[in-house]
Design a protein around this motif. Structure first.
Motif, short mmCIF file in Angstrom:
data_model
loop_
_atom_site.label_atom_id
_atom_site.label_comp_id
_atom_site.label_asym_id
_atom_site.label_seq_id
_atom_site.Cartn_x
_atom_site.Cartn_y
_atom_site.Cartn_z
N UNK A 124 0.75 -1.15 -0.06
CA UNK A 124 -0.24 0.13 -0.08
C UNK A 124 0.78 1.26 -0.02
N UNK A 125 1.89 1.18 0.48
CA UNK A 125 3.00 2.40 0.32
C UNK A 125 3.55 2.67 -1.04
N UNK A 126 3.57 1.71 -1.74
CA UNK A 126 4.11 1.79 -3.28
C UNK A 126 3.79 3.05 -3.93
N UNK A 127 2.58 3.65 -4.09
CA UNK A 127 2.33 4.79 -4.69
C UNK A 127 3.07 6.07 -4.31
N UNK A 138 7.06 9.84 11.39
CA UNK A 138 5.95 10.14 10.83
C UNK A 138 4.85 9.15 11.02
N UNK A 139 5.15 7.98 11.10
CA UNK A 139 4.11 6.97 11.06
C UNK A 139 4.24 5.72 12.41
N UNK A 186 9.66 0.35 4.05
CA UNK A 186 8.15 -0.16 4.60
C UNK A 186 8.30 -0.56 5.91
N UNK A 187 9.09 -1.14 6.48
CA UNK A 187 9.31 -1.53 7.87
C UNK A 187 9.28 -0.16 8.77
N UNK A 188 9.97 0.91 8.29
CA UNK A 188 9.68 2.44 9.09
C UNK A 188 8.36 2.59 9.10
N UNK A 189 7.56 2.54 7.97
CA UNK A 189 6.12 3.00 7.87
C UNK A 189 5.30 2.31 8.75
N UNK A 190 5.73 0.78 9.15
CA UNK A 190 4.76 0.16 10.25
C UNK A 190 3.46 -0.11 9.36
#
Length: 245
Positions: free
Chosen positions: A88-91, A142-143, A237-241
Protein backbone atom coordinates in the motif's frame (compact mmCIF):
# COMPACT_ATOMS: atom_id res chain seq x y z
CA UNK A 1 40.13 15.87 -19.72
CA UNK A 2 38.62 13.15 -21.92
CA UNK A 3 41.40 10.71 -21.01
CA UNK A 4 40.76 11.39 -17.31
CA UNK A 5 37.07 10.59 -17.62
CA UNK A 6 37.51 7.46 -19.70
CA UNK A 7 38.46 4.24 -17.97
CA UNK A 8 40.44 3.12 -20.99
CA UNK A 9 42.31 4.95 -23.69
CA UNK A 10 45.17 4.54 -26.09
CA UNK A 11 47.75 5.99 -23.71
CA UNK A 12 47.06 4.09 -20.52
CA UNK A 13 44.54 2.20 -18.41
CA UNK A 14 43.55 3.93 -15.19
CA UNK A 15 40.85 3.21 -12.64
CA UNK A 16 41.76 5.96 -10.16
CA UNK A 17 39.70 9.09 -9.45
CA UNK A 18 41.33 12.23 -10.82
CA UNK A 19 40.69 15.93 -10.45
CA UNK A 20 39.64 17.65 -13.67
CA UNK A 21 38.80 21.28 -12.86
CA UNK A 22 39.84 23.11 -9.65
CA UNK A 23 37.21 25.35 -8.09
CA UNK A 24 37.93 27.93 -5.40
CA UNK A 25 35.30 27.90 -2.60
CA UNK A 26 35.80 30.06 0.52
CA UNK A 27 39.54 30.11 -0.10
CA UNK A 28 39.76 26.34 -0.43
CA UNK A 29 40.51 24.49 -3.64
CA UNK A 30 37.84 21.91 -4.49
CA UNK A 31 38.22 19.64 -7.48
CA UNK A 32 35.61 18.60 -10.00
CA UNK A 33 36.59 14.95 -10.35
CA UNK A 34 36.08 12.21 -12.89
CA UNK A 35 33.22 10.90 -10.73
CA UNK A 36 31.38 14.23 -11.00
CA UNK A 37 31.86 14.26 -14.76
CA UNK A 38 30.57 10.70 -15.14
CA UNK A 39 27.58 11.46 -12.89
CA UNK A 40 26.70 14.41 -15.13
CA UNK A 41 26.96 12.18 -18.20
CA UNK A 42 24.67 9.56 -16.63
CA UNK A 43 22.20 12.24 -15.53
CA UNK A 44 22.29 13.74 -19.03
CA UNK A 45 21.44 10.37 -20.57
CA UNK A 46 18.58 9.93 -18.10
CA UNK A 47 17.28 13.42 -18.86
CA UNK A 48 17.38 12.87 -22.62
CA UNK A 49 15.59 9.52 -22.24
CA UNK A 50 12.98 11.05 -19.91
CA UNK A 51 12.20 13.90 -22.32
CA UNK A 52 11.99 11.54 -25.28
CA UNK A 53 9.80 9.10 -23.32
CA UNK A 54 7.51 11.91 -22.14
CA UNK A 55 6.96 13.14 -25.69
CA UNK A 56 6.40 9.63 -26.97
CA UNK A 57 3.78 8.82 -24.29
CA UNK A 58 1.99 12.13 -24.92
CA UNK A 59 1.63 11.11 -28.56
CA UNK A 60 1.17 7.40 -27.90
CA UNK A 61 -0.53 5.38 -30.61
CA UNK A 62 -2.82 2.37 -30.34
CA UNK A 63 -0.22 0.38 -32.26
CA UNK A 64 2.95 1.15 -30.30
CA UNK A 65 6.34 1.12 -31.95
CA UNK A 66 9.50 -0.38 -30.42
CA UNK A 67 10.40 2.70 -28.35
CA UNK A 68 6.92 2.97 -26.85
CA UNK A 69 6.98 -0.74 -26.01
CA UNK A 70 10.31 -0.27 -24.22
CA UNK A 71 8.97 2.66 -22.20
CA UNK A 72 5.83 0.80 -21.18
CA UNK A 73 7.85 -2.29 -20.28
CA UNK A 74 10.23 -0.30 -18.06
CA UNK A 75 7.39 1.48 -16.26
CA UNK A 76 5.40 -1.73 -15.84
CA UNK A 77 8.34 -3.69 -14.41
CA UNK A 78 9.40 -0.91 -12.02
CA UNK A 79 5.82 -0.37 -10.82
CA UNK A 80 5.43 -4.11 -10.30
CA UNK A 81 8.70 -4.39 -8.37
CA UNK A 82 7.80 -1.54 -6.01
CA UNK A 83 4.20 -2.68 -5.56
CA UNK A 84 5.27 -6.24 -4.81
CA UNK A 85 7.64 -5.13 -2.05
CA UNK A 86 5.95 -2.05 -0.55
CA UNK A 87 2.27 -2.89 -0.99
CA UNK A 88 0.00 0.00 0.00
CA UNK A 89 2.99 2.33 0.38
CA UNK A 90 4.12 1.83 -3.21
CA UNK A 91 2.35 4.89 -4.76
CA UNK A 92 4.22 7.22 -2.39
CA UNK A 93 7.69 5.87 -3.18
CA UNK A 94 7.51 4.46 -6.71
CA UNK A 95 8.94 7.61 -8.31
CA UNK A 96 11.94 7.72 -5.97
CA UNK A 97 12.70 4.00 -6.21
CA UNK A 98 12.37 4.05 -10.00
CA UNK A 99 14.71 7.05 -10.24
CA UNK A 100 17.49 5.57 -8.12
CA UNK A 101 17.06 2.23 -9.88
CA UNK A 102 17.65 3.83 -13.27
CA UNK A 103 20.51 5.99 -11.97
CA UNK A 104 22.36 3.13 -10.26
CA UNK A 105 21.83 0.76 -13.19
CA UNK A 106 23.10 3.28 -15.75
CA UNK A 107 26.02 4.15 -13.47
CA UNK A 108 26.94 0.49 -13.05
CA UNK A 109 26.87 -0.27 -16.76
CA UNK A 110 28.55 2.98 -17.82
CA UNK A 111 31.79 0.99 -17.99
CA UNK A 112 30.48 -0.35 -21.30
CA UNK A 113 30.84 3.22 -22.61
CA UNK A 114 34.43 3.40 -21.39
CA UNK A 115 33.52 5.56 -18.39
CA UNK A 116 34.58 5.03 -14.81
CA UNK A 117 31.30 4.01 -13.10
CA UNK A 118 30.19 6.73 -10.64
CA UNK A 119 29.15 3.98 -8.22
CA UNK A 120 32.80 2.90 -8.03
CA UNK A 121 33.26 6.08 -5.96
CA UNK A 122 32.27 5.70 -2.30
CA UNK A 123 31.16 9.33 -2.21
CA UNK A 124 28.39 8.46 -4.66
CA UNK A 125 27.15 5.28 -2.99
CA UNK A 126 27.33 6.80 0.51
CA UNK A 127 25.27 9.79 -0.62
CA UNK A 128 22.60 7.44 -2.01
CA UNK A 129 22.65 5.42 1.23
CA UNK A 130 22.28 8.60 3.32
CA UNK A 131 19.15 9.53 1.37
CA UNK A 132 17.73 6.10 2.20
CA UNK A 133 18.78 6.46 5.86
CA UNK A 134 17.05 9.83 6.33
CA UNK A 135 13.99 8.57 4.47
CA UNK A 136 13.80 5.65 6.91
CA UNK A 137 14.12 7.91 9.95
CA UNK A 138 11.57 10.42 8.61
CA UNK A 139 8.94 7.79 7.90
CA UNK A 140 9.60 6.06 11.21
CA UNK A 141 8.91 9.29 13.12
CA UNK A 142 5.95 10.17 10.90
CA UNK A 143 4.14 6.83 11.07
CA UNK A 144 5.02 5.62 14.57
CA UNK A 145 4.48 7.00 18.07
CA UNK A 146 7.35 7.65 20.45
CA UNK A 147 6.26 4.60 22.46
CA UNK A 148 6.39 2.34 19.39
CA UNK A 149 9.85 3.63 18.44
CA UNK A 150 11.14 3.08 21.99
CA UNK A 151 9.67 -0.42 22.11
CA UNK A 152 11.32 -1.25 18.80
CA UNK A 153 14.69 0.02 20.06
CA UNK A 154 14.42 -2.17 23.17
CA UNK A 155 13.35 -5.26 21.23
CA UNK A 156 13.47 -8.22 21.81
CA UNK A 157 13.31 -7.34 25.54
CA UNK A 158 10.45 -5.39 27.16
CA UNK A 159 10.59 -1.56 26.86
CA UNK A 160 11.31 -1.21 30.59
CA UNK A 161 14.55 -3.17 30.14
CA UNK A 162 16.56 -1.27 27.46
CA UNK A 163 19.62 -3.53 27.55
CA UNK A 164 19.51 -4.14 23.80
CA UNK A 165 18.96 -0.47 22.89
CA UNK A 166 22.67 0.37 22.23
CA UNK A 167 22.99 -2.63 19.92
CA UNK A 168 19.81 -1.71 18.05
CA UNK A 169 20.99 1.90 17.70
CA UNK A 170 24.29 0.72 16.25
CA UNK A 171 22.47 -1.55 13.82
CA UNK A 172 20.37 1.40 12.65
CA UNK A 173 23.45 3.58 12.15
CA UNK A 174 25.12 0.76 10.23
CA UNK A 175 22.36 0.72 7.58
CA UNK A 176 23.81 3.44 5.30
CA UNK A 177 27.33 2.07 5.78
CA UNK A 178 26.37 -1.47 4.78
CA UNK A 179 24.22 -0.27 1.87
CA UNK A 180 26.91 1.96 0.46
CA UNK A 181 29.83 -0.43 0.97
CA UNK A 182 28.02 -3.36 -0.66
CA UNK A 183 27.34 -1.40 -3.85
CA UNK A 184 30.70 0.39 -3.87
CA UNK A 185 32.83 -2.72 -3.31
CA UNK A 186 31.12 -4.81 -5.98
CA UNK A 187 31.28 -2.11 -8.65
CA UNK A 188 34.84 -1.08 -7.79
CA UNK A 189 36.11 -4.67 -7.88
CA UNK A 190 34.72 -5.13 -11.39
CA UNK A 191 36.19 -1.79 -12.48
CA UNK A 192 39.64 -2.68 -11.14
CA UNK A 193 39.61 -6.16 -12.69
CA UNK A 194 38.62 -4.85 -16.12
CA UNK A 195 41.24 -2.09 -15.93
CA UNK A 196 43.90 -4.67 -15.04
CA UNK A 197 42.81 -6.93 -17.88
CA UNK A 198 43.17 -4.13 -20.42
CA UNK A 199 46.33 -2.78 -18.85
CA UNK A 200 48.22 -6.07 -18.54
CA UNK A 201 47.10 -7.72 -21.77
CA UNK A 202 47.12 -4.50 -23.81
CA UNK A 203 46.62 -5.37 -27.50
CA UNK A 204 45.64 -8.98 -26.73
CA UNK A 205 42.45 -7.74 -24.99
CA UNK A 206 40.41 -7.21 -28.13
CA UNK A 207 37.22 -9.29 -28.21
CA UNK A 208 37.17 -11.88 -25.41
CA UNK A 209 36.95 -9.31 -22.53
CA UNK A 210 33.38 -8.69 -23.72
CA UNK A 211 32.39 -11.78 -21.70
CA UNK A 212 33.84 -10.16 -18.57
CA UNK A 213 31.95 -6.96 -19.33
CA UNK A 214 28.73 -8.96 -19.57
CA UNK A 215 29.31 -10.26 -16.05
CA UNK A 216 30.82 -7.28 -14.24
CA UNK A 217 28.84 -4.51 -15.96
CA UNK A 218 25.53 -6.10 -16.93
CA UNK A 219 24.91 -9.08 -14.63
CA UNK A 220 26.66 -7.92 -11.46
CA UNK A 221 25.61 -4.30 -12.07
CA UNK A 222 21.98 -5.30 -12.45
CA UNK A 223 22.07 -7.53 -9.36
CA UNK A 224 23.62 -4.79 -7.20
CA UNK A 225 21.04 -2.28 -8.44
CA UNK A 226 18.22 -4.62 -7.53
CA UNK A 227 19.72 -5.41 -4.10
CA UNK A 228 20.17 -1.72 -3.21
CA UNK A 229 16.61 -0.82 -4.22
CA UNK A 230 15.12 -3.92 -2.58
CA UNK A 231 16.83 -3.18 0.74
CA UNK A 232 15.74 0.45 0.51
CA UNK A 233 12.12 -0.59 -0.01
CA UNK A 234 12.31 -3.13 2.82
CA UNK A 235 13.73 -0.65 5.33
CA UNK A 236 11.29 2.11 4.38
CA UNK A 237 8.29 -0.24 4.51
CA UNK A 238 9.31 -1.45 7.96
CA UNK A 239 9.70 2.15 9.11
CA UNK A 240 6.21 3.04 7.89
CA UNK A 241 4.75 0.27 10.06
CA UNK A 242 1.18 -0.92 9.88
CA UNK A 243 -0.48 2.49 9.79
CA UNK A 244 -3.08 2.84 7.05
CA UNK A 245 -1.73 4.73 4.03
Amino acid sequence: MSQAILLSGEAEIDFMIHGIIPVEIFGQKVWITTSHACILIVMGLMLVFAIAANRKIKHASERPDAFQNVIELIVEKLDGMVAGEMGKWAPKFVNYISTIFMFILLSNISGLLGLRPPTADYGTTFALALITFFMIRYNQIRHNSAKEIWTDLCSPLPPWLPIWMPINVISEIAVPISLSLRLFANVLSGTVIMALVYGLLNKFALIWPAALHVYFDLFSGGIQTYVFCMLTMTYVTQACGSEEG
